[in-house]
Design a protein around this motif. Structure first.
Motif, PDB file in Angstrom:
ATOM      1  N   HIS A  67       0.843  -1.231   0.047  1.00 52.81           N
ATOM      2  CA  HIS A  67       0.165   0.129  -0.134  1.00 52.81           C
ATOM      3  C   HIS A  67       0.796   1.146   0.237  1.00 52.81           C
ATOM      4  N   HIS A  69       1.445   3.741   1.726  1.00 54.26           N
ATOM      5  CA  HIS A  69       1.884   4.552   3.191  1.00 54.26           C
ATOM      6  C   HIS A  69       3.559   4.781   2.998  1.00 54.26           C
ATOM      7  N   ASP A  71       6.007   4.517   5.082  1.00 51.46           N
ATOM      8  CA  ASP A  71       6.886   3.619   5.793  1.00 51.46           C
ATOM      9  C   ASP A  71       7.077   2.399   4.918  1.00 51.46           C
ATOM     10  N   HIS A  72       6.070   2.278   3.928  1.00 53.89           N
ATOM     11  CA  HIS A  72       6.004   1.053   2.912  1.00 53.89           C
ATOM     12  C   HIS A  72       6.772   1.361   1.746  1.00 53.89           C
ATOM     13  N   HIS A 167      -7.025  -0.078   6.234  1.00 50.68           N
ATOM     14  CA  HIS A 167      -5.959   0.480   7.044  1.00 50.68           C
ATOM     15  C   HIS A 167      -5.665   1.713   5.752  1.00 50.68           C
ATOM     16  N   ASP A 186      -0.339  -4.238   6.488  1.00 46.29           N
ATOM     17  CA  ASP A 186      -0.513  -3.730   7.898  1.00 46.29           C
ATOM     18  C   ASP A 186      -2.218  -4.009   8.056  1.00 46.29           C
TER      19      ASP A 186
HETATM   20 ZN   LIG Z   1       0.245   1.595   6.457  1.00 45.00          ZN
END
Ligand SMILES: [Zn+2]
Length: 317
Positions: A67, A69, A71-72, A167, A186
């Protein structure tokens, strides 16, 4: 350090000194080179970990993102440039990134106004510019797009892409049907309840969407969940059950905390989580409380009232 966690799959724990501070990336063996799943945030510390685990010249076949986000995907572009491998994300992920980019462009230079959706719900004060910049920070143009239920080869193994919004609207899990190994991102985590945020009115009712996505996974033959943070999930249905129960319990607390005069989502977050002053430090508690209230509203348990641009919630009569 790469640690084998399933047949042909290695976990690489990526650290960085801010935000979530840790992300689980996975490196999957394949005859055409390894496949990387998720990247960690953009930080020197994280880059060092990648360079040590995959020395220069390592053959990388593709880089898959669960996804969009930060941090990914924070190191997605760096990994593509370093290892000359294509970036793969679901069509929903690309659309999400494009949407955030367009929203930021529409509000460029608007550093003085606070993020209106937060203000309206008694949330933390943050400038609209800073907020939109943060959400848009890691934009990239993907090389390949995935669709829901598509089969995708990761290393030498075949996985099914499963859309699991909640999420994030673009979240995907990947299931190897032959052995039940699931890259679960997540969607389900052991140590924490995944944040189910909401950023605008248009996001609708993310908690209802998340519950549906949990149901979807609970029905599948998952033998182990390889999550985006923390420890491996040995019993996915049991953990899903716990997560659901945790949300139900928090929703009961919210209902019990609503005074006759009504409360904003921000005030209810303070009451339920017991903190003194609303600030960005408590944005996760605020967002979680707001998504739960919107869920309660959708099932007729609370009613919203708007006064002078601020929304308060009341127990439904
Ligand atoms: Zn996430």
């Amino acid at each position: 350090m790469l640690v084998q966690v399933a047949e042909g799959i290695h976990l690489l724990s990526i650290q960085f000194p801010f935000g979530m501070r840790q992300v689980n990336s996975y490196v999957i063996e394949g005859k055409n080179g390894v496949t990387i799943v998720d990247t960690g945030s953009y930080a020197e510390q994280a880059i060092g970990i990648w360079k040590e685990a995959l020395p220069e010249g390592t053959k990388v076949e593709k880089i898959l993102l669960t996804h969009s986000h930060t941090d990914h995907i924070g190191l997605a572009k760096w990994l593509r440039e370093t290892y000359h491998a294509p970036l793969v994300i679901a069509r929903q992920g690309y659309e999400e990134m494009k949407k955030l980019r367009a929203r930021r462009k529409a509000h460029e230079g608007d550093a003085t106004s606070t993020y209106p959706f937060f203000t309206k719900h008694g949330g933390p004060s943050v400038s609209e510019k800073a907020m939109l910049e943060q959400l848009d920070a890691d934009y990239f143009e993907p090389d390949e797009l995935l669709e829901d239920q598509q089969e995708i080869q990761l290393g030498d193994q075949a996985f099914e892409a499963i859309w699991t919004p909640g999420h994030s609207p673009d979240h995907f899990c990947f299931l190897n049907k032959s052995n039940g190994v699931m890259l679960i991102g997540d969607h389900v985590l052991n140590e924490i309840s995944p944040l189910i945020p909401i950023w605008t009115e248009q996001d609708g009712n993310p908690l209802a969407v998340y519950f549906e996505s949990l149901e979807k996974i609970a029905k599948l033959p998952v033998s182990i969940g390889l999550p985006g943070h923390g420890s491996l999930i040995r019993n996915v249905p049991a953990r899903i059950h716990e997560l659901r129960a945790g949300h139900e319990q928090r929703m009961q607390q919210i209902l019990a905390a609503i005074p006759d005069a009504g409360s904003t989502a921000g005030e209810l977050a303070q009451a339920v989580y017991g903190f003194e002053k609303m600030s960005m430090r408590h944005s996760a508690e605020f967002l979680m409380t707001l998504t739960r209230i919107l869920y309660l509203e959708s099932v007729g348990k609370v009613q919203a009232r708007e006064r002078e641009g601020v929304i308060s919630y009341h127990t439904a009569e």
